[in-house]
Design a protein around this motif. Structure first.
Motif, PDB file in Angstrom:
ATOM      1  N   UNK A   1       8.231   0.860   0.483  1.00  0.00           N
ATOM      2  CA  UNK A   1       8.419   2.144   0.606  1.00  0.00           C
ATOM      3  C   UNK A   1       7.289   2.827   0.896  1.00  0.00           C
ATOM      4  N   UNK A   2       6.419   1.891   1.312  1.00  0.00           N
ATOM      5  CA  UNK A   2       4.753   2.718   1.826  1.00  0.00           C
ATOM      6  C   UNK A   2       4.228   2.130   1.252  1.00  0.00           C
ATOM      7  N   UNK A   3       4.299   2.246  -0.922  1.00  0.00           N
ATOM      8  CA  UNK A   3       2.636   2.420  -1.090  1.00  0.00           C
ATOM      9  C   UNK A   3       1.988   1.011  -1.402  1.00  0.00           C
ATOM     10  N   UNK A   4       0.655   1.990  -1.377  1.00  0.00           N
ATOM     11  CA  UNK A   4      -0.235   0.325  -1.192  1.00  0.00           C
ATOM     12  C   UNK A   4      -0.259  -1.244  -2.385  1.00  0.00           C
ATOM     13  N   UNK A   5      -0.397  -1.706  -2.008  1.00  0.00           N
ATOM     14  CA  UNK A   5      -0.663  -2.582  -2.672  1.00  0.00           C
ATOM     15  C   UNK A   5      -2.311  -3.470  -2.463  1.00  0.00           C
ATOM     16  N   UNK A   6      -2.076  -3.651  -4.408  1.00  0.00           N
ATOM     17  CA  UNK A   6      -3.875  -4.480  -4.068  1.00  0.00           C
ATOM     18  C   UNK A   6      -3.346  -5.197  -5.545  1.00  0.00           C
ATOM     19  N   UNK A   7      -4.026  -6.250  -5.149  1.00  0.00           N
ATOM     20  CA  UNK A   7      -4.260  -6.722  -5.886  1.00  0.00           C
ATOM     21  C   UNK A   7      -5.837  -7.111  -6.833  1.00  0.00           C
ATOM     22  N   UNK A   8      -5.718  -6.726  -7.991  1.00  0.00           N
ATOM     23  CA  UNK A   8      -6.510  -6.121  -8.834  1.00  0.00           C
ATOM     24  C   UNK A   8      -7.797  -7.555  -9.521  1.00  0.00           C
ATOM     25  N   UNK A   9      -8.460  -7.438 -10.382  1.00  0.00           N
ATOM     26  CA  UNK A   9      -9.134  -9.182 -10.950  1.00  0.00           C
ATOM     27  C   UNK A   9      -8.208  -9.946 -11.246  1.00  0.00           C
ATOM     28  N   UNK A  10      -7.725  -8.762 -12.517  1.00  0.00           N
ATOM     29  CA  UNK A  10      -6.909 -10.134 -12.994  1.00  0.00           C
ATOM     30  C   UNK A  10      -5.774 -11.017 -12.330  1.00  0.00           C
ATOM     31  N   UNK A  11      -5.565 -10.593 -11.045  1.00  0.00           N
ATOM     32  CA  UNK A  11      -4.809 -11.388 -10.500  1.00  0.00           C
ATOM     33  C   UNK A  11      -3.633 -10.891 -10.421  1.00  0.00           C
ATOM     34  N   UNK A  12      -3.299  -9.681 -10.766  1.00  0.00           N
ATOM     35  CA  UNK A  12      -1.966  -8.746 -10.443  1.00  0.00           C
ATOM     36  C   UNK A  12      -1.872  -7.498 -10.007  1.00  0.00           C
ATOM     37  N   UNK A  13      -1.099  -7.861  -8.769  1.00  0.00           N
ATOM     38  CA  UNK A  13      -0.835  -6.917  -8.122  1.00  0.00           C
ATOM     39  C   UNK A  13      -0.399  -5.330  -7.627  1.00  0.00           C
ATOM     40  N   UNK A  14      -0.602  -4.342  -8.344  1.00  0.00           N
ATOM     41  CA  UNK A  14      -0.318  -3.619  -7.807  1.00  0.00           C
ATOM     42  C   UNK A  14       0.371  -2.210  -7.061  1.00  0.00           C
ATOM     43  N   UNK A  15       1.413  -1.781  -7.449  1.00  0.00           N
ATOM     44  CA  UNK A  15       1.894  -0.037  -5.832  1.00  0.00           C
ATOM     45  C   UNK A  15       1.057   0.962  -5.869  1.00  0.00           C
ATOM     46  N   UNK A  16       0.834   1.309  -5.322  1.00  0.00           N
ATOM     47  CA  UNK A  16       0.609   2.618  -5.267  1.00  0.00           C
ATOM     48  C   UNK A  16       0.646   3.527  -4.548  1.00  0.00           C
ATOM     49  N   UNK A  17       1.427   5.577  -5.342  1.00  0.00           N
ATOM     50  CA  UNK A  17       2.028   5.219  -3.793  1.00  0.00           C
ATOM     51  C   UNK A  17       0.998   6.976  -2.961  1.00  0.00           C
ATOM     52  N   UNK A  18       0.394   7.063  -3.946  1.00  0.00           N
ATOM     53  CA  UNK A  18      -0.856   7.891  -3.869  1.00  0.00           C
ATOM     54  C   UNK A  18      -2.267   7.656  -4.065  1.00  0.00           C
ATOM     55  N   UNK A  19      -3.071   8.418  -3.566  1.00  0.00           N
ATOM     56  CA  UNK A  19      -4.545   8.679  -3.831  1.00  0.00           C
ATOM     57  C   UNK A  19      -5.353   7.780  -2.933  1.00  0.00           C
TER      58      UNK A  19
END
Ligand code: BTN
Length: 336
Positions: free
Chosen positions: A311-329
């Protein structure tokens, strides 16, 4: 035939005339032009005078014909069309001298019912806008301030990857035109060596079910401002000509841009873009593998960018090891 159509055909003949081989522009005889356009030589001469008034240098060579010795450097609608070879039903390009914002002008024309697609280009903008309502410096001629208007009539969810797809197309176009590729910083910045050369702003009118109309705006720095970059921008902005060391022909570039954007839009709507999108994105993505900070309103988080999802969201791997997706920012590169 309208005067504009006649001038377009004359320009095309002059541009397409084969050069003698010494690099000088080709020559077209007045008779050839008159026959091709089905008008008298006097009428041709009058159109040539009109073109001269618009900044074209057209030389008359005794008993041989005419040649195009110089063209306007600033955006010129008929010259763009002469490079583009549009068919009779091709989308129209409007070139304005000064406008508040090409996005606003395109939006007003859509609201007034103008058939889409069409493009609005301006030599200057008085209220050029970027994301988050920021000012887009648009006072100087020689850059590209362009907006493309569409009526997609699809569900809003389908447009989520639209700007990203357009972005990779612009990167590919710049790469083939300038033989050096910019990169894209999700979601809308075009960069050369970490400096911004362009930005995109997509705006849509929609309800819960449908996109009614959509304006894709692109600002691209072709040349630096004549007085140099503003001190705030000097380390963060660049232009195509600074990066390549060569001037960029704004009209040729605009013609190629119009073709590319219309083609990309058609591929987006019929879904065929999906065949190449991921590869293109991966080729131009500047964030993948980089430590970044993402700002969303007052919230800020840091991590490693690892690409985008469907869907074009940015995938970011956080310090806790989880990968979250962000639609805007808004993304900045984190300091090492
Ligand atoms: C950004 O980087 O924040 C997006 C900048 C978009 C600028 C272009 S210039 C043409 C069109 N008209 C506008 O007012 N904005 C876009």
């Amino acid at each position: 035939m309208s005067a504009q159509r006649s001038e377009l055909l004359i320009l095309q003949s002059l541009l397409d005339a084969p050069s003698a081989g010494d690099g000088s522009p080709g020559i077209v005889s007045g008779t050839t032009l008159a026959n091709a356009l089905g008008m008298s030589r006097v009428a041709i001469w009058q159109h040539l005078e009109k073109l001269r008034e618009q900044g074209f240098t057209i030389e008359s060579l005794h008993a041989r014909g005419y040649r195009l010795a110089a063209r306007p450097a600033t955006l010129h609608a008929t010259l763009i069309d002469a490079y583009r070879h549009p068919g009779p039903d091709a989308p129209r390009i409007h070139v304005l001298d000064t406008v508040d914002s090409t996005n606003d002008e395109a939006s007003r024309r859509l609201a007034a019912g103008q058939p889409a697609p069409f493009a609005v280009l301006a030599r200057r903008q008085e209220k050029g806008r970027g994301r988050f309502g920021r000012v887009w410096q648009s006072a100087t001629d020689g850059n590209l301030y362009s907006s493309f208007a569409f009526r997609p009539d699809v569900e809003p969810a389908r447009m989520q990857t639209f700007t990203l797809w357009m972005g990779v197309n612009i990167c590919a176009l710049v790469a083939s035109f300038c033989r050096t590729a910019p990169g894209i910083k999700w979601p809308n910045d075009l960069l050369f060596d970490g400096r911004k050369a362009g930005g995109m702003l997509t705006e849509a009118r929609m309800d819960a079910d449908r996109i009614h109309d959509l304006v894709f705006g692109l600002g691209l720095n072709l040349t630096p401002p004549p007085q140099g970059w503003h001190p705030e921008l000097v380390t963060v902005a660049t232009s195509l000509s600074e990066h390549t060391g060569r001037p960029v022909d704004a009209n040729k570039f605009a013609a190629a841009l119009v073709g590319r954007v219309l083609d990309a839009y058609a591929k987006f709507l019929d879904g065929s873009y999906q065949k190449t999108f991921a590869d293109l994105w991966n080729g131009y993505d500047l964030l993948r593998g980089r430590a970044i900070t993402l700002l969303q309103g007052t919230r800020s988080l840091s991590g490693t960018a690892v690409g985008i999802d469907d869907e074009g969201s940015l995938l970011v791997r956080l310090a806790n090891g989880h990968t979250d997706r962000f639609r805007a920012g808004e993304v900045t590169f984190s300091k090492k």
